[in-house]
Scaffold this motif. Structure first.
Motif, PDB file in Angstrom:
ATOM      1  N   ASP A 202       9.667  -1.461  -0.135  1.00 17.89           N
ATOM      2  CA  ASP A 202       9.511  -0.011  -0.189  1.00 17.89           C
ATOM      3  C   ASP A 202      10.179   0.694   0.986  1.00 17.89           C
ATOM      4  O   ASP A 202      10.615   1.846   0.850  1.00 17.89           O
ATOM      5  CB  ASP A 202       8.022   0.349  -0.221  1.00 17.89           C
ATOM      6  N   TYR A 203      10.238   0.009   2.128  1.00 14.11           N
ATOM      7  CA  TYR A 203      10.819   0.615   3.330  1.00 14.11           C
ATOM      8  C   TYR A 203      11.876  -0.330   3.925  1.00 14.11           C
ATOM      9  O   TYR A 203      11.667  -0.947   4.973  1.00 14.11           O
ATOM     10  CB  TYR A 203       9.733   0.905   4.365  1.00 14.11           C
ATOM     11  N   VAL A 241       4.829   3.546   7.458  1.00 12.25           N
ATOM     12  CA  VAL A 241       4.576   2.104   7.440  1.00 12.25           C
ATOM     13  C   VAL A 241       3.360   1.770   8.297  1.00 12.25           C
ATOM     14  O   VAL A 241       2.525   0.935   7.902  1.00 12.25           O
ATOM     15  CB  VAL A 241       5.818   1.332   7.937  1.00 12.25           C
ATOM     16  N   GLU A 242       3.206   2.427   9.421  1.00 11.13           N
ATOM     17  CA  GLU A 242       2.039   2.175  10.278  1.00 11.13           C
ATOM     18  C   GLU A 242       0.744   2.493   9.535  1.00 11.13           C
ATOM     19  O   GLU A 242      -0.227   1.726   9.604  1.00 11.13           O
ATOM     20  CB  GLU A 242       2.124   2.992  11.557  1.00 11.13           C
ATOM     21  N   ARG A 243       0.729   3.597   8.822  1.00 11.12           N
ATOM     22  CA  ARG A 243      -0.473   3.942   8.051  1.00 11.12           C
ATOM     23  C   ARG A 243      -0.753   2.893   6.980  1.00 11.12           C
ATOM     24  O   ARG A 243      -1.906   2.513   6.740  1.00 11.12           O
ATOM     25  CB  ARG A 243      -0.314   5.334   7.431  1.00 11.12           C
ATOM     26  N   ALA A 244       0.315   2.409   6.353  1.00 12.08           N
ATOM     27  CA  ALA A 244       0.143   1.385   5.323  1.00 12.08           C
ATOM     28  C   ALA A 244      -0.390   0.085   5.929  1.00 12.08           C
ATOM     29  O   ALA A 244      -1.217  -0.603   5.318  1.00 12.08           O
ATOM     30  CB  ALA A 244       1.469   1.139   4.611  1.00 12.08           C
ATOM     31  N   ALA A 249      -6.098  -3.480   6.669  1.00 17.58           N
ATOM     32  CA  ALA A 249      -7.299  -3.931   7.357  1.00 17.58           C
ATOM     33  C   ALA A 249      -8.571  -3.494   6.659  1.00 17.58           C
ATOM     34  O   ALA A 249      -9.672  -3.965   6.981  1.00 17.58           O
ATOM     35  CB  ALA A 249      -7.301  -3.429   8.795  1.00 17.58           C
ATOM     36  N   GLN A 250      -8.462  -2.598   5.732  1.00 23.00           N
ATOM     37  CA  GLN A 250      -9.647  -2.033   5.083  1.00 23.00           C
ATOM     38  C   GLN A 250     -10.130  -2.923   3.929  1.00 23.00           C
ATOM     39  O   GLN A 250      -9.401  -3.707   3.375  1.00 23.00           O
ATOM     40  CB  GLN A 250      -9.324  -0.625   4.572  1.00 23.00           C
TER      41      GLN A 250
END
Length: 250
Positions: A202-203, A241-244, A249-250
């Motif tokens: 995706d990135y 990407v950091e948010r993804a 971790a959730q």
């Protein structure tokens, strides 16, 4: 020093020396050159370690010079018989090599102030390929040199680091790569592989890596996890990407 905006500028390093390959000497030049180049937006793409063999040096220099914007060599420009880097780099570019007046003047001045004789062996350090540009050596005087996109530095880390100060203004800046790290405690790489693979698709402009870690606690037990690292030059893409990665971790 010019800038290229968002263009990626690449570098390669050729580490030269039997003492490195034998394990007798630990190389730290790769790390310090990479750290020096990173704020300039120049990314290290390839490193080769070769012996004190002229053909090996020629092949490595030619290969990296063709693939990278800049190449740095370290080692093999001292006064002894096995210091053959200058000859090899000259041969790689089809240049002649001999004692050059400007390099000799630097050595003579340096050793005169140190009340040291310029011996035949030390004269080897004034042998410079035809057309090369000298690189200042503020530590021991003996200059390095530049041919086209190749910068020939000393192998002693302190000297190499000093030479980089003279090299820096000659380099074109690229887009500075930023990185973010997300540490996931208790995670395992195998459980994250599929999601990370899709995120990379995706990135594609962001480089993703996963690095397992293990840590001993006070009671002697071991905790484990994975550090997820994203690197890129586009701040918006990197933030997405950091948010993804945090969502994993959730």
């Amino acid at each position: 020093m010019s800038e290229t905006g968002n263009k990626t500028v690449s570098a390669g390093i050729v580490v030269i020396g039997d003492e490195i390959l034998s394990g007798r000497t630990r190389d730290i030049n790769v790390q310090q050159i990479a750290e020096f180049l990173a704020p300039l937006g120049i990314g290290l793409k390839e490193v080769r370690i070769v012996s004190d063999d002229q053909d090996a040096i020629i092949e490595a220099v030619q290969a990296l010079s063709a693939r990278c914007d800049y190449v740095f060599t370290t080692g093999g420009i001292g006064p002894t018989h096995d210091d053959i880097t200058a000859d090899a780099v000259a041969a790689a570019f089809g240049r002649s090599i001999d004692v050059r007046a400007d390099a000799l003047a630097i050595l003579e001045d340096w050793y005169a102030r140190a009340k040291t004789e310029v011996t035949t062996a030390r004269l080897r350090m004034a042998r410079i390929p035809e057309g090369a540009i000298l690189i200042d050596n503020p530590v021991t005087g003996a200059p390095g040199f530049q041919i086209e996109n190749v910068f020939v530095l000393a192998g002693v880390p302190k000297i190499a680091r000093g030479m980089l100060e003279d090299v820096a203004p000659r380099l074109t800046r690229g887009a500075v790569t930023q990185s973010v790290t997300v540490r996931l405690e208790g995670a395992r790489e195998g459980d994250l592989a599929e999601a990370l693979g899709q995120l990379q698709i995706d990135y594609p402009e962001v480089s993703l890596g996963s690095y397992p870690w293990f840590q001993e606690t006070e009671d002697g037990s071991i905790t484990r996890g994975v550090a997820l690292v994203a690197r890129g030059v586009d701040p918006e893409a990197l933030a997405e990407v950091e948010r993804a990665l945090h969502r994993l971790a959730q």
